[in-house]
Enzyme design. Structure first.
Site, mmCIF file in Angstrom:
data_model
loop_
_atom_site.group_PDB
_atom_site.id
_atom_site.type_symbol
_atom_site.label_atom_id
_atom_site.label_comp_id
_atom_site.label_asym_id
_atom_site.label_seq_id
_atom_site.Cartn_x
_atom_site.Cartn_y
_atom_site.Cartn_z
ATOM 1 N N ASP A 4 -4.019 8.587 0.853
ATOM 2 C CA ASP A 4 -4.671 7.354 1.280
ATOM 3 C C ASP A 4 -4.205 6.939 2.669
ATOM 4 O O ASP A 4 -3.833 5.796 2.896
ATOM 5 C CB ASP A 4 -4.407 6.240 0.257
ATOM 6 C CG ASP A 4 -4.851 6.633 -1.141
ATOM 7 O OD1 ASP A 4 -4.208 7.529 -1.728
ATOM 8 O OD2 ASP A 4 -5.832 6.076 -1.633
ATOM 9 N N ASP A 26 -8.540 10.364 0.151
ATOM 10 C CA ASP A 26 -8.795 9.214 1.023
ATOM 11 C C ASP A 26 -8.212 9.475 2.408
ATOM 12 O O ASP A 26 -7.049 9.145 2.686
ATOM 13 C CB ASP A 26 -8.263 7.912 0.427
ATOM 14 C CG ASP A 26 -9.172 7.368 -0.663
ATOM 15 O OD1 ASP A 26 -10.218 7.993 -0.939
ATOM 16 O OD2 ASP A 26 -8.844 6.315 -1.246
ATOM 17 N N HIS A 86 -7.132 12.275 -7.316
ATOM 18 C CA HIS A 86 -7.065 11.022 -6.551
ATOM 19 C C HIS A 86 -6.710 9.814 -7.411
ATOM 20 O O HIS A 86 -5.836 9.045 -7.088
ATOM 21 C CB HIS A 86 -8.376 10.785 -5.794
ATOM 22 C CG HIS A 86 -8.281 9.614 -4.877
ATOM 23 N ND1 HIS A 86 -7.393 9.585 -3.815
ATOM 24 C CD2 HIS A 86 -8.910 8.414 -4.863
ATOM 25 C CE1 HIS A 86 -7.490 8.428 -3.192
ATOM 26 N NE2 HIS A 86 -8.396 7.697 -3.813
ATOM 27 N N HIS A 98 -6.973 -0.688 -9.554
ATOM 28 C CA HIS A 98 -7.512 0.548 -10.138
ATOM 29 C C HIS A 98 -6.917 0.844 -11.515
ATOM 30 O O HIS A 98 -6.839 2.002 -11.925
ATOM 31 C CB HIS A 98 -7.279 1.740 -9.195
ATOM 32 C CG HIS A 98 -7.793 1.501 -7.804
ATOM 33 N ND1 HIS A 98 -9.090 1.130 -7.550
ATOM 34 C CD2 HIS A 98 -7.180 1.565 -6.597
ATOM 35 C CE1 HIS A 98 -9.255 0.976 -6.249
ATOM 36 N NE2 HIS A 98 -8.117 1.223 -5.654
ATOM 37 N N HIS A 130 -4.891 6.702 -4.464
ATOM 38 C CA HIS A 130 -5.826 5.645 -4.843
ATOM 39 C C HIS A 130 -5.181 4.264 -4.883
ATOM 40 O O HIS A 130 -5.701 3.321 -4.289
ATOM 41 C CB HIS A 130 -6.476 5.990 -6.182
ATOM 42 C CG HIS A 130 -7.785 5.308 -6.430
ATOM 43 N ND1 HIS A 130 -8.700 5.049 -5.430
ATOM 44 C CD2 HIS A 130 -8.351 4.838 -7.578
ATOM 45 C CE1 HIS A 130 -9.754 4.451 -5.951
ATOM 46 N NE2 HIS A 130 -9.578 4.304 -7.242
ATOM 47 N N VAL A 131 -4.085 4.131 -5.614
ATOM 48 C CA VAL A 131 -3.362 2.853 -5.648
ATOM 49 C C VAL A 131 -2.433 2.848 -4.431
ATOM 50 O O VAL A 131 -1.633 3.761 -4.257
ATOM 51 C CB VAL A 131 -2.550 2.729 -6.948
ATOM 52 C CG1 VAL A 131 -1.762 1.426 -6.954
ATOM 53 C CG2 VAL A 131 -3.482 2.812 -8.141
HETATM 54 FE FE LIG Z 1 -8.953 5.697 -3.250
#
Ligand SMILES: [Fe+2]
Length: 464
Positions: A166, A195, A317, A327, A354-355
């Protein structure tokens, strides 16, 4: 308050205290609290986004592994003024002979944006553990980079991976990359958990931000391979502007060797590198029963020979075990599908992003639950992987700071700071893992753990 009301309040308080007593056996929530600062993207005229000088100079140079075993490299770059040459010149450090590999060219349009000329070239039949120089471009504007191929695959081959997720292109992203580059543990390849650019946060998914991102990370990814995982910011699904083909910019710009592992799409695939077997999964492609990803993974896991590659690592992810409220449970449906396999095949480590924070789990599984039996709490399971959320690269969306309280038992360590991690595999049994927050000096480790290989541990256990 009436007597009844008082009794009611007391009952709630008692329940809360009991609840805390029952549930509050979790791991550590770090006492380090990062100063709350807004995460801001670097402006377009930042140094890190500079276009290299010279007419039609190759830019956005990046490499990734190009086959299943580490004897090939995919070199990618962009030219802007004209197509230029598709050819990569490359030579071993100690060789005078220059080899040529011919690549291919692609372009795409995204709403009102037209990409530059995107080149991809796979260099094959490289020697293991060798430094190679490579040159892209033509005429007066060539650029030269280098990479080192990994050692031949084998069970005791040491290798060090970096872990970044990310990332985006904010000032914090730049700090993360700088910390990774200066980390004395020295990662040799990056496992990137999805990401990339966050271009989709701009109006009409302004794809100029895909270009700036690739120029920003070139300083690292032109010299060591980044192993790509697709995240939700790679989907770029925007029917409101007529863009309905998911992953369009990502698949044009980033190539992965998915066919080498029998995959039929670039979103799930595997590679071997040194003593690691790395399986990349897609949280944003169908993964239910009978889907291509499901069938591929079902056939893939039995193929992993732990005597050859003891370290079985999965990248995805969206995390399965996450105790932030961002999430929360988004990875749950994939967990339900695949977790029994991860336990059966003794996956060592699962990295997700993701987080936008950091978290490391205990070895837990939650495979006993069957809807009606009530066994729905994750339990300690020494055959299960450790799950690590490393979505703390520092993108424009900022940190995830709100956590589920009390800390659930499955969560061993968590902290809402930006950073990166390294996984330093020593041999078939031991790997040293550390997480590094951006606020510290380059050599400081904020979370460390020795991992003992699941497969070889099992053998040790059964022989003692
Ligand atoms: Fe994400």
């Amino acid at each position: 308050m009436s007597a009844l009301g008082t009794t009611f309040v007391l009952a709630i308080l008692t329940a809360a205290v009991l609840n805390a007593a029952v549930l509050c056996n979790g791991g550590v929530t770090s006492s380090f609290v990062r100063k709350v600062e807004k995460t801001v993207d670097m402006p377009l005229d930042s140094d890190v986004f500079k276009v290299p000088p010279g007419y039609n100079a190759p830019q956005q140079v990046h490499i990734t592994q190009g086959d299943h075993v580490g004897k090939a490299v995919i070199v990618s770059w962009v030219t802007v003024e004209e197509p230029g040459s598709n050819t990569v010149l490359y030579w071993a450090e100690k060789s005078a002979h220059k080899n040529k590999a011919k690549g291919s060219l692609t372009r795409y349009k995204f709403y009102n944006y037209t990409s530059g000329f995107i080149h991809h070239c796979t260099i094959r039949n490289l020697e293991h553990e060798t430094k190679y120089y490579y040159e892209v471009g033509i005429g007066n504007t060539t650029r030269t980079f280098w990479f080192t191929t990994p050692p031949e695959v084998g069970p005791d081959v040491p290798y060090t991976f970096g872990l970044i997720g990310d990332l985006g292109q904010s000032y914090d992203s730049n700090r993360t990359l700088t910390h990774y580059e200066h980390n004395p543990i020295k990662g040799q390849a990056v496992l990137f958990v999805g990401d990339l650019s966050y271009a989709d946060n701009y109006p009409n998914h302004d794809n100029v931000r895909w270009d700036t991102w690739a120029r920003f990370v070139e300083r690292n990814v032109a010299y060591q391979p980044w192993i790509w995982t697709a995240g939700n910011h790679e989907i770029d699904f925007a029917p409101e502007i007529g863009e309905t083909k998911p992953f369009k910019p990502y698949t044009h710009r980033y190539r992965v060797p998915f066919k080498a592992s029998g995959s039929t799409a670039p979103f799930w695939y595997s590679i071997k590198r040194a003593s690691a077997y790395i399986i990349v999964l897609s949280s944003y492609s169908a993964y239910g029963k009978y889907t291509p990803q499901y069938n591929w993974l079902e056939a893939e896991l039995p193929k992993v020979n732990r005597s050859e590659t003891p370290w079985l690592i999965v990248l995805m992810h969206s995390p399965w075990y996450n105790s932030y409220n961002y999430h929360y449970m988004e990875g749950e449906t994939m967990r339900v599908m695949y977790e029994p396999w991860f336990v059966e095949y003794k996956v060592d480590l699962v990295f997700a992003g993701h987080v936008h924070a950091y978290e490391r789990s205990e070895r837990v599984s939650n495979v006993a639950y069957n809807i009606v039996n009530g066994i729905c709490t994750p339990v300690n399971d020494q055959s299960a992987p450790v799950y690590i959320t490393i979505g703390d690269g520092g993108n424009i969306e900022g940190l995830a700071t709100i956590m589920t309280e009390p800390q659930p038992k499955y969560s061993a360590f968590r902290e809402a700071s930006f950073g990166h991690a390294t996984l330093d595999i020593k041999n078939r049994t031991h790997a040293y893992y550390s997480w590094h927050r951006n606020q510290d000096g380059f050599a400081v480790k904020a979370d460390t753990v020795w991992f003992f290989n699941r497969f070889w541990r099992q053998i040790d256990d059964s022989t003692t």
